[in-house]
Scaffold this motif. Structure first.
Motif, PDB file in Angstrom:
ATOM      1  N   ALA A 192       6.583   6.422   7.228  1.00 41.99           N
ATOM      2  CA  ALA A 192       6.985   6.334   6.327  1.00 41.99           C
ATOM      3  C   ALA A 192       5.284   6.769   5.132  1.00 41.99           C
ATOM      4  O   ALA A 192       5.525   7.353   4.234  1.00 41.99           O
ATOM      5  CB  ALA A 192       7.074   4.830   5.649  1.00 41.99           C
ATOM      6  N   GLY A 193       3.932   5.848   5.601  1.00 44.67           N
ATOM      7  CA  GLY A 193       2.970   6.363   5.576  1.00 44.67           C
ATOM      8  C   GLY A 193       2.379   7.925   5.236  1.00 44.67           C
ATOM      9  O   GLY A 193       2.113   8.684   4.147  1.00 44.67           O
ATOM     10  N   LEU A 194       2.707   8.506   6.021  1.00 46.45           N
ATOM     11  CA  LEU A 194       2.306  10.124   6.563  1.00 46.45           C
ATOM     12  C   LEU A 194       3.553  10.800   5.703  1.00 46.45           C
ATOM     13  O   LEU A 194       2.901  11.968   5.064  1.00 46.45           O
ATOM     14  CB  LEU A 194       2.999  10.372   7.887  1.00 46.45           C
ATOM     15  CG  LEU A 194       1.125   9.971   9.465  1.00 46.45           C
ATOM     16  CD1 LEU A 194       1.984  10.233  10.590  1.00 46.45           C
ATOM     17  CD2 LEU A 194      -0.005  10.465   8.649  1.00 46.45           C
ATOM     18  N   GLU A 195       4.626  10.218   5.259  1.00 44.32           N
ATOM     19  CA  GLU A 195       5.392  11.229   5.017  1.00 44.32           C
ATOM     20  C   GLU A 195       5.145  10.827   3.412  1.00 44.32           C
ATOM     21  O   GLU A 195       5.767  11.708   2.448  1.00 44.32           O
ATOM     22  CB  GLU A 195       6.656  10.500   5.176  1.00 44.32           C
ATOM     23  CG  GLU A 195       7.371  11.365   6.559  1.00 44.32           C
ATOM     24  CD  GLU A 195       8.719  10.743   6.603  1.00 44.32           C
ATOM     25  OE1 GLU A 195       9.597   9.524   6.088  1.00 44.32           O
ATOM     26  OE2 GLU A 195       9.455  11.279   7.521  1.00 44.32           O
ATOM     27  N   LEU A 196       4.602   9.948   2.658  1.00 44.09           N
ATOM     28  CA  LEU A 196       4.452   9.937   0.864  1.00 44.09           C
ATOM     29  C   LEU A 196       2.749  10.645   1.322  1.00 44.09           C
ATOM     30  O   LEU A 196       2.465  10.839  -0.143  1.00 44.09           O
ATOM     31  CB  LEU A 196       4.161   8.236   0.999  1.00 44.09           C
ATOM     32  CG  LEU A 196       5.207   7.657   1.119  1.00 44.09           C
ATOM     33  CD1 LEU A 196       5.420   6.261   1.375  1.00 44.09           C
ATOM     34  CD2 LEU A 196       5.886   8.697  -0.382  1.00 44.09           C
ATOM     35  N   GLY A 197       2.433  10.835   1.877  1.00 49.84           N
ATOM     36  CA  GLY A 197       1.000  12.132   2.158  1.00 49.84           C
ATOM     37  C   GLY A 197      -0.187  11.451   2.860  1.00 49.84           C
ATOM     38  O   GLY A 197      -1.443  12.111   2.456  1.00 49.84           O
TER      39      GLY A 197
ATOM     40  N   GLY B 299       0.675  -0.967   0.246  1.00 47.08           N
ATOM     41  CA  GLY B 299       0.039  -0.140   0.062  1.00 47.08           C
ATOM     42  C   GLY B 299       0.402   1.323  -0.023  1.00 47.08           C
ATOM     43  O   GLY B 299       0.300   2.192  -0.294  1.00 47.08           O
ATOM     44  N   LEU B 300       2.234   1.116   0.616  1.00 47.17           N
ATOM     45  CA  LEU B 300       2.747   2.382   0.532  1.00 47.17           C
ATOM     46  C   LEU B 300       3.481   2.386  -0.782  1.00 47.17           C
ATOM     47  O   LEU B 300       3.434   3.864  -1.014  1.00 47.17           O
ATOM     48  CB  LEU B 300       4.309   1.590   1.610  1.00 47.17           C
ATOM     49  CG  LEU B 300       3.991   1.739   2.485  1.00 47.17           C
ATOM     50  CD1 LEU B 300       4.809   1.420   3.484  1.00 47.17           C
ATOM     51  CD2 LEU B 300       3.401   3.290   3.405  1.00 47.17           C
ATOM     52  N   ASP B 301       3.451   1.710  -1.872  1.00 52.57           N
ATOM     53  CA  ASP B 301       3.503   1.588  -3.050  1.00 52.57           C
ATOM     54  C   ASP B 301       2.546   2.339  -3.785  1.00 52.57           C
ATOM     55  O   ASP B 301       2.451   3.599  -4.050  1.00 52.57           O
ATOM     56  CB  ASP B 301       4.338   0.803  -3.866  1.00 52.57           C
ATOM     57  CG  ASP B 301       5.154  -0.198  -3.574  1.00 52.57           C
ATOM     58  OD1 ASP B 301       6.626   0.831  -3.165  1.00 52.57           O
ATOM     59  OD2 ASP B 301       5.418  -1.001  -3.598  1.00 52.57           O
ATOM     60  N   LEU B 302       1.338   2.433  -3.827  1.00 50.84           N
ATOM     61  CA  LEU B 302      -0.143   3.285  -4.043  1.00 50.84           C
ATOM     62  C   LEU B 302      -0.112   4.176  -3.325  1.00 50.84           C
ATOM     63  O   LEU B 302      -0.337   5.499  -4.189  1.00 50.84           O
ATOM     64  CB  LEU B 302      -1.324   2.229  -3.527  1.00 50.84           C
ATOM     65  CG  LEU B 302      -1.343   1.223  -4.026  1.00 50.84           C
ATOM     66  CD1 LEU B 302      -2.964   0.003  -3.360  1.00 50.84           C
ATOM     67  CD2 LEU B 302      -1.975   1.301  -5.575  1.00 50.84           C
ATOM     68  N   LEU B 303       0.530   5.121  -2.477  1.00 49.78           N
ATOM     69  CA  LEU B 303       0.499   6.160  -1.930  1.00 49.78           C
ATOM     70  C   LEU B 303       1.620   6.657  -2.706  1.00 49.78           C
ATOM     71  O   LEU B 303       1.425   8.168  -2.586  1.00 49.78           O
ATOM     72  CB  LEU B 303       0.900   6.271  -0.719  1.00 49.78           C
ATOM     73  CG  LEU B 303       0.377   6.197   0.784  1.00 49.78           C
ATOM     74  CD1 LEU B 303       0.685   5.809   2.215  1.00 49.78           C
ATOM     75  CD2 LEU B 303      -0.977   7.539   0.217  1.00 49.78           C
TER      76      LEU B 303
ATOM     77  N   LEU C  90       0.322   8.026  -5.852  1.00 49.83           N
ATOM     78  CA  LEU C  90      -0.411   8.584  -6.200  1.00 49.83           C
ATOM     79  C   LEU C  90       0.031  10.108  -5.338  1.00 49.83           C
ATOM     80  O   LEU C  90      -0.489  11.002  -6.667  1.00 49.83           O
ATOM     81  CB  LEU C  90      -1.772   8.332  -4.596  1.00 49.83           C
ATOM     82  CG  LEU C  90      -2.954   7.673  -4.201  1.00 49.83           C
ATOM     83  CD1 LEU C  90      -3.054   7.235  -2.985  1.00 49.83           C
ATOM     84  CD2 LEU C  90      -3.872   8.454  -4.826  1.00 49.83           C
ATOM     85  N   LYS C  91       1.245  10.253  -5.111  1.00 48.08           N
ATOM     86  CA  LYS C  91       2.411  11.495  -5.128  1.00 48.08           C
ATOM     87  C   LYS C  91       2.071  12.103  -5.781  1.00 48.08           C
ATOM     88  O   LYS C  91       2.429  12.994  -6.964  1.00 48.08           O
ATOM     89  CB  LYS C  91       3.168  10.903  -4.181  1.00 48.08           C
ATOM     90  CG  LYS C  91       3.920  12.571  -3.804  1.00 48.08           C
ATOM     91  CD  LYS C  91       4.650  11.969  -2.846  1.00 48.08           C
ATOM     92  CE  LYS C  91       5.730  13.655  -2.461  1.00 48.08           C
ATOM     93  NZ  LYS C  91       6.515  12.844  -1.821  1.00 48.08           N
TER      94      LYS C  91
ATOM     95  N   GLN D 270       0.001  13.628  -8.286  1.00 50.20           N
ATOM     96  CA  GLN D 270      -0.001  14.464  -7.983  1.00 50.20           C
ATOM     97  C   GLN D 270      -1.668  14.765  -7.651  1.00 50.20           C
ATOM     98  O   GLN D 270      -2.593  15.281  -7.899  1.00 50.20           O
ATOM     99  CB  GLN D 270      -0.242  15.096  -8.965  1.00 50.20           C
ATOM    100  CG  GLN D 270       1.216  15.818  -8.886  1.00 50.20           C
ATOM    101  CD  GLN D 270       1.980  17.106 -10.065  1.00 50.20           C
ATOM    102  OE1 GLN D 270       0.166  17.702 -10.717  1.00 50.20           O
ATOM    103  NE2 GLN D 270       2.770  17.630 -10.641  1.00 50.20           N
ATOM    104  N   LYS D 271      -2.220  13.090  -7.288  1.00 56.70           N
ATOM    105  CA  LYS D 271      -3.670  12.988  -6.873  1.00 56.70           C
ATOM    106  C   LYS D 271      -3.930  14.418  -5.765  1.00 56.70           C
ATOM    107  O   LYS D 271      -2.967  13.907  -4.126  1.00 56.70           O
ATOM    108  CB  LYS D 271      -4.011  11.684  -6.892  1.00 56.70           C
ATOM    109  CG  LYS D 271      -4.233  11.134  -8.241  1.00 56.70           C
ATOM    110  CD  LYS D 271      -5.505  10.924  -8.459  1.00 56.70           C
ATOM    111  CE  LYS D 271      -5.430   9.942  -9.723  1.00 56.70           C
ATOM    112  NZ  LYS D 271      -6.977  10.120 -10.291  1.00 56.70           N
ATOM    113  N   THR D 272      -4.848  14.556  -5.330  1.00 60.81           N
ATOM    114  CA  THR D 272      -6.023  15.214  -4.147  1.00 60.81           C
ATOM    115  C   THR D 272      -6.306  14.286  -2.963  1.00 60.81           C
ATOM    116  O   THR D 272      -7.311  14.579  -2.176  1.00 60.81           O
ATOM    117  CB  THR D 272      -6.178  16.415  -4.793  1.00 60.81           C
ATOM    118  OG1 THR D 272      -7.400  16.299  -5.074  1.00 60.81           O
ATOM    119  CG2 THR D 272      -5.104  17.438  -4.950  1.00 60.81           C
TER     120      THR D 272
END
Length: 225
Positions: free
Chosen positions: A89-94, A59-63, A66-67, A70-72
């Protein structure tokens, strides 16, 4: 509001779907990395509930994807992995939030509402536009303090247009956002015309200071004339 649940555990997925649908969300699902990757590339969501451990990938790769796209979309990581490293890691990825399993559905609802308020309506439960007020939690609409009686889809259409005020929304985007996966079963967009027609009449009859403007062949825009 439209939610995507990315979760491979069937029982957990079913429980989350049923619970969120009772809260009047449009809910879509993905159970594998590849399925989730396709959905986030093609569609937009108000909130994504994301498990980290998925068949076929992380799921981190999906994050990260998304980044890069440029998805919001708002993202809440929902995972049994509760290590500090995963959370950071998850929070840093957005990601907007992190909810470790197991959890109560009431807490999930609160987290989703918080993300939606923050992302779409600057943290407020009530959205005001001219003399129009919308209560996100109670699914109520007022014009000059007088309640406007809307069915669920009319409410969803209005809320989506308000959240995209002064922006042109295509018929396809509106249909996908309000009707979710069920749009694949439709032969045309006549059902959208019907909802828009009824909504326009109700807004006009109550003296709302907003107007749904049609752009022929493309879609709709909510304006304040």
């Amino acid at each position: 509001m439209k939610v995507l649940i990315i979760e491979d555990e069937a029982d957990m997925l079913q429980t989350m779907v049923q619970s969120l649908k009772k809260e009047q969300y449009v809910v879509e699902t993905a159970q594998t990395y590849d399925e989730a990757q396709e959905k986030i590339a093609l569609y937009a969501y108000d909130c994504i509930l994301l498990d980290i451990g998925l068949p076929g990938g992380s799921g981190l790769d999906l994050l990260q994807e998304l980044k890069e796209l440029q998805k919001t979309d708002g993202v809440i990581i929902v995972s049994a992995k509760n290590s500090v490293d995963d959370r950071v890691a998850g929070l840093e990825l957005g990601a907007d939030d992190y909810l470790p399993k197991p959890f109560h559905m009431a807490e999930l609802h609160a987290r989703v509402k918080s993300v939606l308020r923050r992302r779409k309506f600057e943290g407020s439960n009530v959205q005001t536009l001219q003399n129009l007020q919308i209560d996100l939690d109670k699914h109520l609409v007022w014009v000059e303090g007088q309640e406007l009686s809307l069915n669920r889809k009319e409410f969803d259409v209005l809320l989506y247009l308000v959240s995209n005020k002064d922006r042109l929304v295509s018929k396809t985007a509106l249909a996908e956002h309000v009707w979710g996966d069920y749009i694949d079963q439709a032969d045309n967009y006549e059902f959208i015309y019907s909802q828009i027609k009824n909504l326009r009449k109700k807004l006009k009859d109550h003296g709302a200071q907003v107007e749904i403007q049609a752009v022929y062949g493309i879609g709709y825009k909510l304006i304040t004339p």
